[in-house]
Design a protein around this motif. Structure first.
Motif, short mmCIF file in Angstrom:
data_model
loop_
_atom_site.label_atom_id
_atom_site.label_comp_id
_atom_site.label_asym_id
_atom_site.label_seq_id
_atom_site.Cartn_x
_atom_site.Cartn_y
_atom_site.Cartn_z
N GLU A 288 1.30 -1.51 0.45
CA GLU A 288 -0.16 -0.09 -0.23
C GLU A 288 1.14 1.02 -0.20
O GLU A 288 0.35 2.02 0.05
N ALA A 289 2.07 1.52 0.71
CA ALA A 289 3.11 2.06 0.49
C ALA A 289 3.70 2.53 -0.55
O ALA A 289 3.80 3.96 -1.41
N HIS A 290 4.06 1.52 -0.92
CA HIS A 290 3.50 1.68 -2.09
C HIS A 290 3.48 2.63 -3.91
O HIS A 290 3.85 3.33 -4.65
N TRP A 291 2.38 1.60 -3.23
CA TRP A 291 1.04 2.43 -4.75
C TRP A 291 0.79 4.00 -3.44
O TRP A 291 0.87 4.77 -5.42
N GLN A 292 0.85 3.96 -2.51
CA GLN A 292 1.02 5.69 -2.52
C GLN A 292 1.80 6.29 -2.51
O GLN A 292 1.48 7.95 -3.30
N TRP A 293 3.06 6.08 -2.63
CA TRP A 293 3.69 6.74 -2.83
C TRP A 293 4.31 7.16 -4.85
O TRP A 293 4.21 8.51 -5.34
N LYS A 294 3.27 5.88 -5.73
CA LYS A 294 3.26 6.64 -7.11
C LYS A 294 2.01 7.20 -7.74
O LYS A 294 2.26 8.20 -8.13
N TYR A 295 0.78 6.69 -7.18
CA TYR A 295 0.09 7.55 -7.36
C TYR A 295 -1.16 8.44 -5.98
O TYR A 295 -1.89 9.06 -6.57
N GLY A 296 -0.70 8.12 -4.49
CA GLY A 296 -1.85 8.35 -3.74
C GLY A 296 -1.57 10.62 -3.96
O GLY A 296 -0.84 10.63 -4.30
N ASP A 297 -2.56 10.92 -3.04
CA ASP A 297 -3.00 12.20 -2.97
C ASP A 297 -2.76 13.40 -4.67
O ASP A 297 -1.80 14.15 -4.63
N GLY A 298 -2.80 12.62 -5.72
CA GLY A 298 -2.64 13.14 -6.88
C GLY A 298 -1.31 13.17 -7.70
O GLY A 298 -0.79 13.93 -8.53
N ARG A 299 -0.66 12.14 -6.87
CA ARG A 299 0.82 11.87 -7.17
C ARG A 299 0.84 10.91 -8.83
O ARG A 299 1.67 11.13 -9.18
N GLY A 300 -0.34 10.66 -8.96
CA GLY A 300 -0.77 10.09 -10.46
C GLY A 300 -1.62 9.13 -11.18
O GLY A 300 -2.85 10.30 -10.28
N ALA A 301 -2.06 9.13 -11.90
CA ALA A 301 -3.04 8.37 -12.77
C ALA A 301 -3.36 7.45 -12.65
O ALA A 301 -1.97 7.08 -13.28
N GLY A 302 -4.41 6.68 -12.86
CA GLY A 302 -4.50 5.08 -13.63
C GLY A 302 -5.83 4.88 -14.17
O GLY A 302 -6.44 4.98 -13.53
N ILE A 303 -5.21 3.64 -15.10
CA ILE A 303 -6.85 3.55 -16.57
C ILE A 303 -7.06 2.08 -15.94
O ILE A 303 -5.93 2.04 -16.42
N GLY A 304 -7.60 1.61 -15.60
CA GLY A 304 -8.22 0.45 -15.47
C GLY A 304 -9.56 -0.29 -16.15
O GLY A 304 -10.31 0.56 -17.30
N VAL A 305 -9.25 -1.76 -16.25
CA VAL A 305 -9.74 -2.59 -17.51
C VAL A 305 -10.82 -3.50 -16.94
O VAL A 305 -10.00 -4.38 -16.54
N TRP A 306 -12.42 -3.55 -16.88
CA TRP A 306 -12.86 -4.39 -15.65
C TRP A 306 -13.72 -5.24 -16.86
O TRP A 306 -14.10 -4.88 -17.44
N ASN A 307 -13.70 -6.56 -16.65
CA ASN A 307 -14.71 -7.66 -17.58
C ASN A 307 -16.23 -7.33 -16.85
O ASN A 307 -16.52 -6.91 -16.06
N GLU A 308 -17.21 -8.32 -16.92
CA GLU A 308 -18.13 -8.10 -16.80
C GLU A 308 -18.63 -8.63 -15.24
O GLU A 308 -19.80 -8.60 -14.78
#
Length: 409
Positions: A288-308
């Motif tokens: 979780e700390a690694h994810w926060q370092w990359k993406y948390g609090d506006g530091r990054g953005a991600g787009i995902g794709v979900w199946n049905e």
């Protein structure tokens, strides 16, 4: 002081005050459709409302998103629609209840958070409210709320050209329509109303300049703030005149439920899904700390794709970096965490999850008018091959050369 204007924050208070001063009351806060430049606001706004109603489906179950002063909501109900209004603005809710009564079908809620009667709504109506909602979030909500044949009707401003570095608040129409198609919505009507709607900005400028002193006194506005508003409206007018902005009515209808759909990676639940996918693809956990370092609090953005089944099967992310482009400061994203679940790797086409994740991210985040002006990345040949094959990358732009200085000692 205008009682209508009192309820709103700047600059809506200015718009409401000017409309009420001209006509004695204010029923709408949206643009008008002009036939002549000297028409009063009440006439052109009513014409716009009539035009909108002439393009709605027959009475059905409708969610009025961003209900303004409640005039459209009341008209929908009077015309036989099962209408519910929502707005995140508590002042608008108060104004609507004051006009329609305390039992008015209005809720203080964002569309993104609205869950009532999911799958039962037949129409989502946006009258100049779509521009305030992230486009992907809008279509995700429509996917969740609408029936199998449900419709979206939007009457709003859009960006038509992006050729300036400045961030633009309006949806870029080509990307917006591409996202609609990816969520399974077919375009039934697209009507260009720019020529009729753009004079609203001229009207607003004329009225603001003519009544600047009264506006300052009655609304307690600082002269510098009012001057900034007029300067912004002059820039807005210029963008309409040179074709950067336009005003359209769009009618979209669900034509299918796609096997994959894109969306933003926001919130703890989706962050955990991304970390689970990372572990499955790369064989090691992301904390979780690694994810926060990359993406948390506006530091990054991600787009995902979900199946049905609601499983995350692809992800494309970027980490925001401060950069210089030709000596000028800008925001850049550094591409990161492009991954596809092993179960979805057989669909490496321009309609598969890899393409959907990468293309949607690049459209949402990169270029003139977007959050990031440039993208940077340092992929190896293998990592570069897939997006190049899908047409997302166009070859190596530059190479990093190692520089060393020989010792003179």
């Amino acid at each position: 002081m205008s009682t209508a204007a009192q309820r709103f924050a700047f600059p809506l208070d200015v718009y409401a005050w000017l409309i009420e001063r001209e006509g004695g009351r204010v029923d709408y806060l949206h643009y008008g459709l002009f036939e002549r430049p000297d028409e009063p606001a009440a006439v052109v706004q009513l014409r716009a409302a009539d035009f909108l109603f002439s393009h709605l489906p027959s009475p059905c179950k409708v969610l009025d998103v961003g209900s303004g002063l409640g005039t459209t909501l009341a008209r929908l109900q009077a015309a036989g629609y099962q209408a519910q209004g929502i707005t995140p603005d508590a002042a608008q809710v108060e104004a609507i209840r004051a006009r329609l009564g305390t039992q008015a079908s209005i809720a203080c809620c964002r569309l993104e958070d609205f869950t009532a009667e999911a799958g039962c709504w037949q129409l989502l109506l946006f009258q100049e409210s779509a521009q305030y909602i992230d486009g992907l979030d809008l279509f995700e909500a429509a996917d969740r709320l609408l029936t199998d044949a449900g419709e979206i009707v939007i009457m709003d401003e859009f960006a038509l050209r992006r050729d300036e570095p400045e961030r633009v608040g309006l949806h870029y129409l080509p990307h917006f329509l591409a996202w609609a198609e990816r969520f399974g919505f077919a375009l039934r009507e697209k009507i260009d109303l720019t020529a009729q709607a753009a004079p609203t900005v001229d009207w607003l400028l004329r009225q603001t300049e003519a009544h600047a002193g009264e506006l300052q006194r009655e609304l307690g506005l600082d002269a510098a703030l009012l001057a900034q508003l007029m300067a912004a409206n002059r820039q807005y007018r210029a963008r309409y005149r040179d074709g950067r902005y336009g005003y359209f009515l769009l009618r979209l209808q669900r034509a299918r439920r796609p096997g994959w759909r894109p969306g933003r990676i926001v919130g703890a639940g989706r962050a955990q899904q991304m970390r689970n996918l990372f572990a499955a693809v790369f064989g090691q956990p992301m904390s979780e700390a690694h994810w926060q370092w990359k993406y948390g609090d506006g530091r990054g953005a991600g787009i995902g794709v979900w199946n049905e089944a609601g499983e995350l099967v692809a992800h494309y992310g970027g980490v925001t970096r401060a950069a210089l482009l030709r000596g000028q400061p800008c925001r850049a994203f550094c591409a990161a965490d492009f991954m596809v679940a092993p179960t979805a790797r057989g669909a490496l086409t321009r309609k598969g999850p890899a393409f959907l994740a990468a293309a949607t991210f690049l459209e949402h985040e990169l270029g003139y008018g977007a959050p990031h002006l440039v993208g940077i990345g340092f992929p190896n040949r293998r990592a570069f091959a897939l997006p190049e094959k899908l047409g997302l990358y166009r070859g190596v732009l530059t190479r990093i050369m190692e520089v060393s200085l020989a010792s003179t000692a």
